[in-house]
Design a protein around this motif. Sequence first.
Motif, short mmCIF file in Angstrom:
data_model
loop_
_atom_site.label_atom_id
_atom_site.label_comp_id
_atom_site.label_asym_id
_atom_site.label_seq_id
_atom_site.Cartn_x
_atom_site.Cartn_y
_atom_site.Cartn_z
N UNK A 191 61.83 2.73 60.55
CA UNK A 191 62.45 2.47 61.84
C UNK A 191 61.64 1.48 62.67
N UNK A 192 60.32 1.47 62.48
CA UNK A 192 59.46 0.57 63.24
C UNK A 192 59.21 -0.75 62.54
N UNK A 193 59.76 -0.94 61.37
CA UNK A 193 59.46 -2.14 60.59
C UNK A 193 60.10 -3.37 61.23
N UNK B 227 64.67 -6.77 63.35
CA UNK B 227 65.38 -8.03 63.22
C UNK B 227 66.88 -7.82 63.06
N UNK B 228 67.26 -6.83 62.25
CA UNK B 228 68.69 -6.56 62.05
C UNK B 228 69.33 -6.09 63.34
N UNK C 120 55.10 -7.01 54.99
CA UNK C 120 56.09 -6.80 56.03
C UNK C 120 57.47 -6.76 55.41
N UNK C 121 58.30 -5.88 55.91
CA UNK C 121 59.64 -5.78 55.39
C UNK C 121 59.73 -5.05 54.08
N UNK C 122 58.68 -4.39 53.67
CA UNK C 122 58.64 -3.71 52.37
C UNK C 122 59.51 -2.48 52.42
#
Length: 399
Positions: free
Chosen positions: A38-40, A45-46, A395-397
């Motif tokens: 949730x914090x990624x 971005x989405x 990031x975004x993993x």
Amino acid sequence: MASAPDPARTKGAARIKEAARTKGAARRNGTARIKGALRSPVTFSVVAGLVIGALFLVGTGADPFAAYGAVVTGSLGADGIGSTLTTGTSVLGMALALAIPLRAGLINLGGDGQMVLGGIAATVTGLYSPLPAPLTVVAALLAGVLAGAAYAALAALCENRFGVPLLVSSLLLSYPATSLASYLVRYPLKEPGSSLPQTRRLPEGVALPAFGTSTVTAGLVLVVLAAGAYWFADRRTAVGYEIRMTGLNARFAAYAGVERKGLTLRLVSASGALAGLVGAIGVLSFPYRFLDGSLTAPGYTWTGLTAALLAAAAPLGTVVAAFFFAVLQVGGLSMERTTEVPRELTQVLQAIVIVFLAARLRFPRLRRRKPQDPQEPAAHEPDDPAPTAKEPASQGEFA
């Protein structure tokens, strides 16, 4: 006089405590994963892209709830799920093809050329193979894979032998490949009597099996298997570890013994093989022929690259991101028909998501530092060793 404790009861209590401890640790781990997702930056971005898209819709006088509802129902409803899975087959295939080298910090921009050569190789094999139809389908798929891999390897050799950056060599080599396919379809392989630049239809039976009456074929199964193989290699093999370490720090990987040139050749060849497979799947599905521009016009390569970038080339994340963009691509058409909102809005949403993701990755949120007591000495004196650097998180993993 107190009796001695029962050994069996003591062991049972120990097992219960151990099970409770394990269950609690698993629950905390799952909660931490959910909070991390949730914090990624990807989630941020989405959500930011959807909010800004809604503001655009409000500014033009459209109802954002109706527009987004049309996207969802048009792509995931009973009438649209087949088109979404069909489009998702090509988008996911190209996303995986570009994610494989991207995991090691390599960018392959020649997906269009590799996909088109895979499609034309599958077409020639399907038209002129003397084998029975089922074996011809297998041979066509293999021909597409080999054609894409061989052409991608040429781009890797340009970097390894001549020092041409892979990004440049793969992009430039894509143009002669698409031009060659266009020439073959318009002249030597053109269907006699047709006004369209297309080949003859493949013989009866030379096609991938379809699911029922839909346009979804076994190509989706092949792409999903490729995604599973990518996940296994990335997470469970030493080669996957080498690829991830090369992507995080190429100098460290080279110092540890990873041979960069050989890794580049293998990864780019695998990338081209998957792109060629996507081209072969496109030819062996409806309309069962090679039509000039049919593989490149939808922009599968760039959509796949966007999905791979959004997921930081993580296997599971690439699958989720590719499905998300397939939903946007198919749902945009339904939104345009239902609400008269241009389908280009979905492309704007994709661009906004990537821009916000890039901004979050480039300018990470600053952490607040606690005020330092003037009586306390500095955290690091000049003679102190530098603090140990931690491995950067991907990031975004997703996985």
